[in-house]
Design a protein around this motif. Structure first.
Motif, PDB file in Angstrom:
ATOM      1  N   PRO B 166      25.068  15.551 -10.314  1.00 31.59           N
ATOM      2  CA  PRO B 166      24.829  14.398  -9.437  1.00 31.59           C
ATOM      3  C   PRO B 166      25.890  13.317  -9.612  1.00 31.59           C
ATOM      4  O   PRO B 166      25.880  12.321  -8.897  1.00 31.59           O
ATOM      5  CB  PRO B 166      23.469  13.893  -9.906  1.00 31.59           C
ATOM      6  N   GLU B 167      26.783  13.494 -10.558  1.00 30.01           N
ATOM      7  CA  GLU B 167      27.899  12.569 -10.789  1.00 30.01           C
ATOM      8  C   GLU B 167      28.938  13.348 -11.584  1.00 30.01           C
ATOM      9  O   GLU B 167      28.613  14.358 -12.213  1.00 30.01           O
ATOM     10  CB  GLU B 167      27.445  11.347 -11.589  1.00 30.01           C
ATOM     11  N   ARG B 196      33.448  16.818  -6.143  1.00 25.01           N
ATOM     12  CA  ARG B 196      32.195  16.764  -5.404  1.00 25.01           C
ATOM     13  C   ARG B 196      31.030  16.511  -6.342  1.00 25.01           C
ATOM     14  O   ARG B 196      31.007  17.002  -7.470  1.00 25.01           O
ATOM     15  CB  ARG B 196      31.942  18.099  -4.701  1.00 25.01           C
ATOM     16  N   ALA B 197      30.039  15.800  -5.825  1.00 23.61           N
ATOM     17  CA  ALA B 197      28.766  15.654  -6.512  1.00 23.61           C
ATOM     18  C   ALA B 197      27.673  15.762  -5.447  1.00 23.61           C
ATOM     19  O   ALA B 197      27.952  15.675  -4.251  1.00 23.61           O
ATOM     20  CB  ALA B 197      28.708  14.324  -7.250  1.00 23.61           C
ATOM     21  N   PHE B 214      28.908  14.696  -1.600  1.00 22.79           N
ATOM     22  CA  PHE B 214      29.921  13.655  -1.416  1.00 22.79           C
ATOM     23  C   PHE B 214      31.007  13.808  -2.469  1.00 22.79           C
ATOM     24  O   PHE B 214      30.889  14.603  -3.397  1.00 22.79           O
ATOM     25  CB  PHE B 214      29.281  12.268  -1.485  1.00 22.79           C
ATOM     26  N   GLU B 215      32.059  13.044  -2.288  1.00 23.43           N
ATOM     27  CA  GLU B 215      33.222  13.167  -3.157  1.00 23.43           C
ATOM     28  C   GLU B 215      33.359  11.884  -3.965  1.00 23.43           C
ATOM     29  O   GLU B 215      33.385  10.798  -3.397  1.00 23.43           O
ATOM     30  CB  GLU B 215      34.464  13.377  -2.281  1.00 23.43           C
ATOM     31  N   MET B 216      33.420  12.020  -5.282  1.00 24.39           N
ATOM     32  CA  MET B 216      33.528  10.839  -6.139  1.00 24.39           C
ATOM     33  C   MET B 216      34.917  10.736  -6.754  1.00 24.39           C
ATOM     34  O   MET B 216      35.586  11.743  -6.983  1.00 24.39           O
ATOM     35  CB  MET B 216      32.503  10.909  -7.259  1.00 24.39           C
ATOM     36  N   MET B 217      35.307   9.511  -7.051  1.00 22.65           N
ATOM     37  CA  MET B 217      36.537   9.234  -7.789  1.00 22.65           C
ATOM     38  C   MET B 217      36.106   8.370  -8.968  1.00 22.65           C
ATOM     39  O   MET B 217      35.781   7.199  -8.780  1.00 22.65           O
ATOM     40  CB  MET B 217      37.534   8.505  -6.897  1.00 22.65           C
TER      41      MET B 217
END
Lengths: 457, 457
Positions: B166-167, B196-197, B214-217
């Motif tokens: 999830p993260e 991705r998460a 979604f895509e996290m940075m």
């Protein structure tokens, strides 16, 4: 001091020095060990004992994997005028997998042992005996789907089932009409995508070669049916050339055509780009002629016409698809295996990764001869100016010889040494990885010098 | 013809022309419509009716998303000497999520309606009435975990459960020791990751703002505990500056500190970077002081000591973590909303995306004045040389005025027009998007000219 023009990194080559030959398991072991020791690849969640055949890419591996994908993107998207990219969701409408045939046919045959209740792949039990308890009392084989299943939304029922994509290709097929319309394209043209895919493999293994989660680099190239054979040939040539351009020697690569029996359910012809792994020739990339299998299936299942209408000829047709589909992590592994070398420098053995400069985790490293000011400040300034262009390491610990070895071992093509004289003459020493030759250059000429060398490789 | 120096793209600005103001739902609708019409964002698997709140990024969106991530990587990894990257698996050992607290506390409260059997988020039913059938007969709220669950291997039992992350943050925590050892780092330093998460949100929505995939940075920045406050402040400043540098006007951004009641289970203090969305201020990025919560939890659960031993002071401590965690797709959406504009050119209305050149899908487009040879060949040659440096579109259909409008609408900062005179004088016309001003330049000077302009922004 050598002539600057001579300081170009040589291509990787199999066992130029004392390293075990390509395909030798000892070479594989040496590379796996290097990957762990230097931060390329770690077992995932190692502090919890890992999880079988799952890996996390450490700092050097993450950067190298990124470079592999960037090199692919450059060649397959940016430099071409006939390819556009997309980036599709991993979890999409399950009807996609119904229509593509993956729900019905993307399976391995499994049997259960009635005695010890272990589960096995039927095709890997040639003597029909449970490898665990030796019992012959096995169930009939039944198909096991390789797609990971999950539930979307708050209710876990059939209506909420979704699958993690087992390939990125279907994203290109179901978006074809949207892409053609918005980008005004017509065959021959391609849609490219890089992304994660997932397969619930029963027997993953061989380090990062076969993992359940992996990164694909796929192109779906849409062509008039009559041109499919020619384009298939074209892409086989292009893709083989790509690996060679990035430094894998020709003798470690081959093209192999699939036998009719091994073809996937959608393919009329597949040619693999293979590399010499220690366990034999292994696939880096499959180049398939998927015919109009997928577009026909999606047309029928969705009721949306996916034909292309050629205004010039008045013809309406379903394009054929030529698909070069490469594995990013396998490709990275091939670069590591091909680039690994052991030789001698000044009578001392060294390990060196002869990676192409575009693939190496760092393109350059700055090594100050001392941690003291003002020398350190000058060196950091040099590193800062190089970082505008490339990934640049900075190492100020231990002897300069040891630091060169450390950079050799991770494949850094150039080291820049800033010494006390640099403060006087504004120059630094550049050392090339493969030849270990050195030249002295004005610091302000460094970027141009390296740019020229990188462009010529 | 204007002076070349004046041809720099201006910064995006809110409603410089006739466009609805930032935060106006009409502006949002215009952007969503543009995204679909021009190939930025498509509903995922649209030919099958899509799947709720899931999107595929079309050619322009895929390239723009890539540019957003590249700009983040440049600022957060490549240009810094205190950050290294990793790339961790999405499916890892479930013990990670047990230790992190996600299994126990990453939940939404759900109720079932006993009358119609629909399921709802309890905190979104303030009047205790089923929105579907109006019944008050609801079950007690029970926690629903937001992690997607799947099974790894051939047996679907508890031992085979795995979760989609999830993260990305936990990948950095569980790899900390491996990274510190292989890269010889010490606090303050950071580990960065883009990937991705997945969160099984009950109420996704607002286009790509809240999606289940979604895509996290993310950056996890490890610091001595006593320095956490100072570094938290530092990263708030850095991150806000990043959005502004890439062209989002200051009045559309703010920093907002979380109230104690809204803090995540791991956070001592969180500051959000917020943007004016049509539904109000919305989070682009959370900058959290995660304290030593995660490292302590993983130390205890794994039995592996995650403390840092400072040889200089002889001190041993668990680092505190400052985490700037941004959403790539939200950020892309903010760039689109901030950059969208409508103005008039030559008495005609136009739509223009005033995107920063690094963020725009194409940096340049080549427009031949005719499809005929030898002009077309010369234009393709120009495009080929520009593609070595940037994403370059090529458009040879319809009038030159319409082609300029099409490039304006997708944010291309410069158009290069190759005309019949070009064949004589070896020059081409460069037109800048925002001012629409034009200059004539020798073709061989194009790359240098554009490079200079891009560097100055």
């Amino acid at each position: 001091m050598a002539d600057p023009a001579s300081l170009e990194p040589s291509s990787p080559r199999p066992a130029a020095g004392a390293a075990p030959a390509a395909g030798d398991p000892a070479r594989f072991d040496a590379v796996v060990n290097l990957c762990k020791r230097r931060g390329f690849v770690f077992p995932s969640a190692e502090i919890y004992g890992g999880i079988r055949s799952t890996y996390d890419y450490g700092p050097l591996g993450a950067q190298m994997l990124r470079n592999v994908k960037e090199a692919w993107w450059q060649a397959m998207v940016q430099q071409r005028d006939d390819v556009v990219p997309i980036d599709a969701a991993i979890l999409t409408n399950p009807k996609v997998w119904e229509a593509s045939g993956h729900l019905a046919t993307f399976t391995d045959p499994l049997v259960d042992c009635r005695n010890c209740h272990e589960r096995w792949r039927a095709d890997q039990l040639p003597d029909g005996t449970c490898p665990n308890c030796g019992s012959h009392d096995l169930t009939e084989a039944r198909p096991f789907n390789l797609m990971f299943k999950t539930f979307v939304g708050p209710v876990e029922d059939e209506a909420a089932v979704a699958y993690l994509r087992p390939e990125t290709a279907q994203g290109m097929f179901v978006n074809l009409v949207n892409v053609v319309t918005t980008m005004r394209r017509r065959p021959p043209f391609g849609i490219a995508q890089i992304g994660r895919a997932f397969r619930n493999e029963i027997t993953p293994g061989n380090f990062v070669f076969r993992t359940r989660e992996f990164e694909m680099m796929e192109l779906e190239f849409f062509v008039p049916p009559g041109e499919a054979g020619r384009w298939h040939e074209y892409w086989c040539g292009e893709r083989l050339a790509w690996y060679r351009r990035l430094g894998i020697p020709g003798e470690l690569l081959r093209l192999r055509q699939h036998e009719p029996a091994e073809l996937s359910h959608y393919s009329a012809a597949t040619t693999d780009v293979e590399f010499v792994f220690p366990w034999g020739w292994g696939e880096l990339e499959g180049i398939a002629n998927r015919t109009d299998y997928d577009l026909r299936a999606h047309s029928e299942a969705s009721g949306v016409r996916l034909e292309y209408f050629d205004q010039a000829s008045g013809e309406r047709y379903l394009p054929y698809v030529i698909e070069p589909a490469a594995g990013a992590t396998r490709t990275m592994m091939a670069f590591l295996l091909a680039g690994y070398d052991e030789d001698e420098v000044g009578g001392e053995p060294r390990v060196v990764l002869r990676l192409h400069p575009r693939i190496a985790p760092f393109q350059v490293a700055v090594l100050p001869l001392s941690k003291k000011e003002p020398l350190a400040a000058r060196a950091r300034e040099v590193a800062g100016s190089l970082r505008r262009h490339w990934m640049c390491d900075y190492d100020d610990t231990q002897s300069i010889g040891r630091r060169y070895r450390r950079q050799d071992e991770i494949g850094t093509p150039y080291c820049v040494t800033v010494d006390f004289e640099s403060l006087e003459d504004g120059a630094a020493t550049v050392r090339e990885r493969d030849s270990t030759e050195q030249v002295r250059l004005p610091i302000e000429a460094l970027v141009g010098y390296l740019e020229e060398r990188f462009e010529s490789t």
